[in-house]
Structure formats: C-alpha cells, structure tokens
Scaffold this motif. Structure first.
Motif, PDB file in Angstrom:
ATOM      1  N   ASP A 170       1.002  -1.147  -0.068  1.00  0.00           N
ATOM      2  CA  ASP A 170      -0.025  -0.037  -0.104  1.00  0.00           C
ATOM      3  C   ASP A 170       1.004   1.319  -0.108  1.00  0.00           C
ATOM      4  O   ASP A 170       2.030   1.137  -0.026  1.00  0.00           O
ATOM      5  N   ASP A 171       0.194   2.419   0.066  1.00  0.00           N
ATOM      6  CA  ASP A 171       1.029   3.529   0.011  1.00  0.00           C
ATOM      7  C   ASP A 171       2.001   3.956   1.195  1.00  0.00           C
ATOM      8  O   ASP A 171       2.866   4.934   1.138  1.00  0.00           O
ATOM      9  N   LYS A 172       1.798   3.006   2.065  1.00  0.00           N
ATOM     10  CA  LYS A 172       2.630   3.281   3.449  1.00  0.00           C
ATOM     11  C   LYS A 172       3.783   2.088   3.509  1.00  0.00           C
ATOM     12  O   LYS A 172       4.836   1.690   4.298  1.00  0.00           O
ATOM     13  N   GLY A 173       3.727   1.102   2.277  1.00  0.00           N
ATOM     14  CA  GLY A 173       4.817   0.176   2.062  1.00  0.00           C
ATOM     15  C   GLY A 173       4.303  -1.099   2.852  1.00  0.00           C
ATOM     16  O   GLY A 173       5.152  -1.972   2.995  1.00  0.00           O
ATOM     17  N   VAL A 174       2.984  -1.201   3.316  1.00  0.00           N
ATOM     18  CA  VAL A 174       2.753  -2.480   3.930  1.00  0.00           C
ATOM     19  C   VAL A 174       2.523  -3.704   3.187  1.00  0.00           C
ATOM     20  O   VAL A 174       1.866  -3.478   2.312  1.00  0.00           O
ATOM     21  N   VAL A 175       3.063  -4.646   3.185  1.00  0.00           N
ATOM     22  CA  VAL A 175       3.197  -5.885   2.224  1.00  0.00           C
ATOM     23  C   VAL A 175       1.718  -6.371   2.366  1.00  0.00           C
ATOM     24  O   VAL A 175       1.241  -6.963   3.553  1.00  0.00           O
ATOM     25  N   LEU A 176       1.161  -6.456   1.204  1.00  0.00           N
ATOM     26  CA  LEU A 176      -0.489  -6.979   1.268  1.00  0.00           C
ATOM     27  C   LEU A 176      -0.595  -8.495   0.756  1.00  0.00           C
ATOM     28  O   LEU A 176      -1.275  -9.280   1.349  1.00  0.00           O
ATOM     29  N   ALA A 201       7.670   8.305   1.168  1.00  0.00           N
ATOM     30  CA  ALA A 201       8.464   9.040   0.840  1.00  0.00           C
ATOM     31  C   ALA A 201       8.576   9.293  -0.543  1.00  0.00           C
ATOM     32  O   ALA A 201       8.627  10.571  -0.994  1.00  0.00           O
ATOM     33  N   LEU A 202       8.129   8.384  -1.393  1.00  0.00           N
ATOM     34  CA  LEU A 202       8.418   8.510  -2.697  1.00  0.00           C
ATOM     35  C   LEU A 202       6.995   9.152  -3.259  1.00  0.00           C
ATOM     36  O   LEU A 202       7.196  10.069  -4.198  1.00  0.00           O
ATOM     37  N   SER A 203       5.875   8.768  -2.666  1.00  0.00           N
ATOM     38  CA  SER A 203       4.575   9.581  -2.911  1.00  0.00           C
ATOM     39  C   SER A 203       4.661  11.008  -2.489  1.00  0.00           C
ATOM     40  O   SER A 203       4.349  11.906  -3.500  1.00  0.00           O
ATOM     41  N   ASP A 204       5.405  11.428  -1.621  1.00  0.00           N
ATOM     42  CA  ASP A 204       5.471  12.834  -1.333  1.00  0.00           C
ATOM     43  C   ASP A 204       6.375  13.404  -2.344  1.00  0.00           C
ATOM     44  O   ASP A 204       6.135  14.488  -2.599  1.00  0.00           O
ATOM     45  N   LEU A 205       7.504  12.638  -2.738  1.00  0.00           N
ATOM     46  CA  LEU A 205       8.553  13.053  -3.746  1.00  0.00           C
ATOM     47  C   LEU A 205       7.574  13.473  -5.130  1.00  0.00           C
ATOM     48  O   LEU A 205       7.603  14.551  -5.521  1.00  0.00           O
TER      49      LEU A 205
END
Length: 309
Positions: A170-176, A201-205
């Motif tokens: 997901d957008d926080k890096g949690v493995v689904l 961090a990539l999404s913010d970038l």
C-alpha cells in the motif's frame, strides 16, 4: 292478590336481557402496553429469559464470590446464557473486497466458547489486524447469535520487487500479498531493499511533479539513500540524496520536460545528482538526438549503481 303484584324490599327489578355467548373482558393496561411494543413475541420471550438468567446469574456470582470463585462463576453464567440461545451461530462480514472472506470467518469463530459473553472481541480484532489487507477491523455482538465484523481494507499502491519476489504494497509500504509475474497489476514497481518502507517518501516526492506521476513506471531505492525513477517511455532519472534536494531536482526536470519534451525522445538516462548540471546519456547505436538545453552528454557510459533491474 297475584304473585306478580307482591313487592318485597322496594321496587321490582326488571329482568335482564339474555346475551348470547360470553362477553369478552376488556384487556388490561399491561396487556395493551405489551401489544404496542414493536418486538416479536419470540424476541420478547428471549429478553425475559435473559433477564431471568441475569437474576439467577447475579445470585450465582454472589455465592461464588463468597467462596472466592468469581471468575469461575462468571464463566459458568456465560455458558448458561449461551445455552439459552445467546451463542454465536452466524458471522456477518462487511467492507471486504480483496481479503479472503473465509479467513475472516475462521478467525471470528476461533473461540474457546461460542457463548456470546465469552467471545473475546479484542482477540478477534487483534488477529485480523495481522493480515496485510486489513487496515482496521471493528467487531461487535448482535444479540442473540451474530458477530458483526466490519473490515477497512488497505489499497494497493505499488509492487515491490525484492530478492526475486514480487509483492503488492500500500502507500505506506505494508506488504499485502505476493504477486505472480504473469499477473502484474498496472502499478509502479519499487525495486530494492527497504524500497517498500520508502513508499510514503516516494509518494511525497512525486507530489512535487504531479504531471510526471502518471508517467512513472517504477523506482529503485539506490544504496538506501536516493531514487532512480523509470518512466513508461523507458528513460531513467537519477535524483540526488535528501528529500529537499531530490524534490528540487524533480521539480526542475518536470519544468524542463514541459518546455523541451525530454521524455519519449529516445534518451536513456538523465542524471541530476549534481545540482549544478544535468547529464544525459544517449544510445550511440541510434541516430544522434539533440541534447536538452543546459545538459551535458555523458555518452553511452554504462556505470551502474544498482539501478533498474
């Protein structure tokens, strides 16, 4: 003197008219009140039963407490209540899309006792939160016999490639969940150790260059310190270290692409790690491409920092 004319103790009473059948008694106020309650007779009976069991249970707890056995008394009371019909027979699940429904059922029903008072709602919620797809879960009882589980799912934002394994995150890096190579979704690919942790961090970038966000095909977290971005047209953009520096470089690149259309012209790589200038790599096997204004040509140099796999 006839018998009809004899008066005894006052006026002659007129004979009452004969009524066929028996007159219905007027219902009591209690009966009328019960009839006005919008609850079925069966439900009312269960409530009365529960109340009676509650009184009996209170007495049982009082006696057990005197004997030093309060926990035992509560458990026994709960089992009695469960035996009276207040036991889990159904599980109702809402809010589910990607999570396996049967897994939710199995977790909810994995109880030492199905008696409603003994169902551990916190335990059910805690176990459900161990599954990647579940961001939150609300578990409640619906008397007499139903557990209600309301699931809040995470949304897939990217695919993470690490050690030859592909996973949805997901957008926080949690493995689904794992992803097969032949069923890759149309999502950005993050490559490298801990690249999933850097998803936020990539999404913010990318928020600094929203026009380029839809063109992003993947990103590699290089040396645990900076990003290489790969676009759908095939080019790679090497960004400098640090959030502020990388955001500044990406913003500048987006502006240059808007003016000079850098993407889609056959360049191989743009290197903006040096804040003073940008290096452009071209393929010597293809016809010469005009360099963007202000760019230096690093030829067909094949140096690699662990870039796109």
């Amino acid at each position: 003197m006839t018998a009809a004319s004899i008066k005894r103790g006052g006026a002659v009473r007129k004979p009452r008219a004969m009524v066929k059948g028996k007159a219905k008694p007027k219902p009591s106020m209690l009966a009328r009140t019960i009839e006005s309650i919008p609850i079925s007779a069966a439900a009312m009976q269960r409530m009365v039963t529960f109340s009676i069991l509650g009184v009996a249970g209170a007495a049982l707890i009082a006696i057990a407490t005197m004997l030093g056995l309060p926990a035992y008394a509560a458990t026994q009371l709960a089992e009695v209540v469960g035996g009276a019909g207040f036991a889990v027979k159904r599980v109702e699940v809402t809010g589910i899309d990607r999570m396996d429904r049967l897994t939710v059922y199995a977790v909810a029903l994995d109880q030492k006792s199905r008696a409603m008072p003994l169902v551990d709602l916190d335990k059910v919620r805690g176990e459900l939160l161990q599954y990647g797809w579940i961001a939150d879960a609300r578990v409640s009882r619906r008397l007499p016999d139903t557990l209600v589980v309301d699931i809040v799912e995470r949304k897939a934002a990217a695919v993470w490639q690490h050690e030859q394994q592909l996973s949805l995150i997901d957008d926080k890096g949690v493995v689904l969940e794992p992803v097969a190579l032949n069923s890759m979704p149309d999502l950005p690919l993050l490559i490298g150790p801990d690249a999933n942790v850097q998803a936020t961090a990539l999404s913010d970038l990318m928020s600094h260059a929203p026009r380029l966000k839809s063109m992003l095909a993947g990103a590699t977290w290089v040396g645990n310190r900076r990003w290489d971005l790969r676009f759908q047209s095939g080019e790679v953009l090497a960004l400098p270290e640090g959030d502020a520096m990388s955001a500044k470089a990406l913003t500048k690149f987006s502006a240059m692409d808007g003016l000079d259309r850098l993407l889609g012209r056959g360049f191989l790589r743009f290197d903006m790690r040096d804040p003073a200038k940008m290096f452009v790599r071209v393929n010597r096997d293809k016809p010469r491409i005009d360099k963007p204004a202000g760019a230096s040509d690093d030829g067909n140099d094949q140096h690699n920092e662990g870039g796109i796999a």
